[in-house]
Design an enzyme around this catalytic site. Structure first.
Site, PDB file in Angstrom:
ATOM      1  CD  GLU A  69     -37.180   6.296  12.424  1.00 35.01           C
ATOM      2  OE1 GLU A  69     -37.803   6.008  11.179  1.00 35.01           O
ATOM      3  OE2 GLU A  69     -36.476   5.246  12.651  1.00 35.01           O
ATOM      4  CD  GLU A 312     -18.530 -30.414  -1.713  1.00 35.18           C
ATOM      5  OE1 GLU A 312     -17.301 -31.134  -2.808  1.00 35.18           O
ATOM      6  OE2 GLU A 312     -19.507 -30.967  -1.614  1.00 35.18           O
TER       7      GLU A 312
END
Lengths: 506, 102
Positions: A69, A312
């Site tokens: 490919e 956080e």
């Protein structure tokens, strides 16, 4: 070696692809061809290239890459970022291309019978030239597009697959699929390499891409079943996360470590166990991060290393808050006994977070690992993905035989649980709940050790305060019920005594 | 007329290879007598030459000259297709006439 081969059945060769050798129970069947099928963008080519690269890097086994490919030039360029210098290996005679990619702007006329004998001859020549032990063919679909006689091409490819077996090299053949759950591959390719089939998937689920691999079959040999998440990362390539392949073989320690708070240690019957997983659950702002900071600071006091993975808060926020509790993170980091890694949960997929955590833990070798918070990671994944992540993370930490402290934010201010807890509670050794208690127009805080595996512990819900020196645990809320469900009800002290006496044996 | 430079790639001395050689020689003698150079390459003996030209299927005939470069695959038993491939398009079905530019 040869004598034992027959009696052992099918031997496998380790691919060197992290995690894959675990789920395949030793690698790919040796001297055979394995079909890797996947939709477009499912990392088939990466797998094919990595199979050869790991062979060269880890085992010094040369490999031949047959490309149908992409031209070799493109492949060389594309895999540089994964850390593979194909051009260098070509010069060293460890890698050879067989370029079967389409020639741009050149078409052909078919005038009579033909076969793909030249392709086979080129493969055999390349294998012989560099003494290859591994070959990859990527990907078969495009050859069908170039030669219209599908039956003939299939027949020719069957010949090639058989010839490859005879040469004795281990081969990977990739092929396209049109859908994630459907036929194994297009053009009936699986029929001639059907001994071993691996499927790579790239599924869109709740707006998130999730990559998984599944070993569909290995003829005559065993493997783990089901789909396993994997990710493709820079400088490494494919990393598979072998969930059920993880063995729970860690020892259990009876050595206790301090939580950093004497009162809490007492509540837990003398501290946490050195190799346990601790879950701290609570609503926002009720002291989870502080508790983890104290836990980290306590490690460094004893000359142990602590790692904080924060999802956080930013570094600046975290450092500033810690100094408010009398903890100097900056100094600890300079001393090399603390490492704080702050990351934005959305920055990467969960698999990537996990791999990153793994590499940090491997390099820094901490004695304690703190994840603040685990529930922040919940939102970047599907529920299934999150569960797998939690299991993998716990097992990773348990394998290092270090203590892991995870925090989890509950959705509701009072009472409540989170998804995080539902997934993790059975694998944790200790669960600490922090809860708000509304009392006569005032928000007060309560703490309790809900679970402490293998040890006696205090069952009371106690009140605590936070000040410039950290957390102070006080008396129990003996006359309040319903704190955990979020509906505190006050009871007269006489009633508390009466209920207590009710269960006393006369 | 320009000279034709042709290369025929075959894989071993198989019946298919022999057929291709015979068919090609017949066409050339008929259409290009004295005007062509033909080289026959056995891929089994010279695999690197096949690699250089990215040959997958055999037999493959490559027409290097005159330009443009053309590839004709097969045992060349379909002589009309061969002539078409060599840009010689002879006798001419009208629908192939466009190819007959030179």
């Amino acid at each position: 070696m040869n004598k034992t081969e027959a009696s052992k059945g099918i031997e496998k060769i380790e691919t060197g692809i992290e995690g894959f050798d675990t789920i395949s129970e030793g690698g790919l069947p040796k001297g055979r061809a394995t079909l890797i099928a996947g939709t477009s963008g499912s990392a088939k080519t990466v797998f094919a290239v990595q199979f050869l690269s790991e062979g060269i890097i880890k085992k010094d086994e040369p490999g031949v890459f047959i490309t149908f490919e992409e031209p070799p030039e493109d492949i060389r360029k594309n895999v540089i970022s994964l850390g593979w210098d194909v051009a260098k290996w070509e010069q060293e005679g460890k890698w050879a291309f067989v370029d079967a990619s389409p020639v741009v702007g050149e078409d052909h006329v078919i005038a009579g019978e033909y076969d793909l004998g030249a392709l086979l001859a080129r493969i055999e020549y390349a294998v012989k030239k560099i003494g290859a032990r591994r070959i990859s063919m990527d990907s078969l679909g495009s050859i069908f597009a170039r030669f219209s006689e599908a039956g003939l091409v299939r027949n020719e490819l069957f010949k090639i697959a058989t010839a490859v077996k005879q040469i004795g090299v281990t081969a990977i053949i990739t092929a396209e699929r049109t859908e994630e759950y459907g036929d194994i591959a297009r053009f009936g390719i699986e029929e001639f390499v059907a001994d071993n089939v691996i499927i790579l998937r790239n599924v869109l689920e709740s707006e998130k891409r999730r990559r998984t691999m599944e070993i569909l079959k290995f003829r005559g040999t065993s493997h783990q079943k089901g789909e396993y998440p994997f990710t493709v990362i820079k400088n490494t390539g494919i990393v598979t996360i072998p969930l059920s392949g993880i063995e729970l073989k860690q020892h259990s320690s009876t050595v206790r470590i301090s939580s950093g708070n004497l009162e809490l240690d007492k509540m837990c019957g003398g501290g946490f166990f050195r190799d346990s997983i601790i879950l701290v659950s609570g609503a926002t702002g009720c002291g989870k991060t502080m508790l983890s900071a104290e836990f980290a600071a306590n490690a460094t006091k004893n000359g142990e290393r602590a790692l904080i993975l924060a999802f956080e808060e930013s570094r600046e926020q975290l450092f500033r808050n810690a100094s408010g509790w009398g903890i100097d993170f900056e100094q600890m980091e300079n001393d090399g006994i603390l490492k704080v890694v702050c990351r934005y949960p959305e920055a990467e997929g969960l698999e990537d977070h996990l791999i990153l955590m793994k590499s940090i833990i491997r390099d820094f070798k901490p004695h304690r690992v703190i994840v603040d918070s685990l529930s922040a990671l919940e939102r970047v994944s599907t529920i299934k993905g999150f569960r797998e992540f939690v299991i993998a993370l716990t097992s990773l930490i348990k394998h290092q035989e270090v203590a892991g402290l995870f925090t989890s934010t509950t959705g509701e201010l009072m009472g409540g649980t989170s998804v995080t807890e539902a997934h993790i509670s059975t694998i944790t050794d200790t669960i600490i709940l922090l809860r708000y208690v509304e009392m006569y127009g005032e928000m007060r805080r309560g703490i309790t050790a809900l679970k402490m595996r293998g040890s006696m512990h205090d069952k009371d819900i106690r009140e605590f305060n936070i000040d410039g020196e950290g957390m102070h645990i006080g008396k129990s809320f003996s006359n309040v019920t319903g704190i955990l469900s979020g509906h505190p009800v006050f009871t007269a002290l006489e009633e508390v005594d009466r209920v207590r006496d009710l269960f006393k044996e006369a | 007329m320009d000279k034709f430079k042709l290369r025929l790639y075959i894989t071993g001395k198989t019946p298919k290879s022999e057929r291709a050689i015979a068919n090609l020689k017949e066409i050339c003698e008929k259409e290009l007598k004295g005007l062509y150079v033909l080289q026959i390459i056995d891929v089994l003996e010279s695999p690197q030459l096949a690699e250089d030209e990215k040959i997958l299927a055999t037999p493959t005939l490559i027409k290097d000259l005159p330009p443009p470069l053309k590839r004709i695959i097969g045992d060349l038993s379909d002589s009309d297709k061969v002539l078409l491939g060599l840009d010689l398009s002879p006798v001419l079905d009208s629908n192939q006439g466009k190819e007959d530019g030179r």
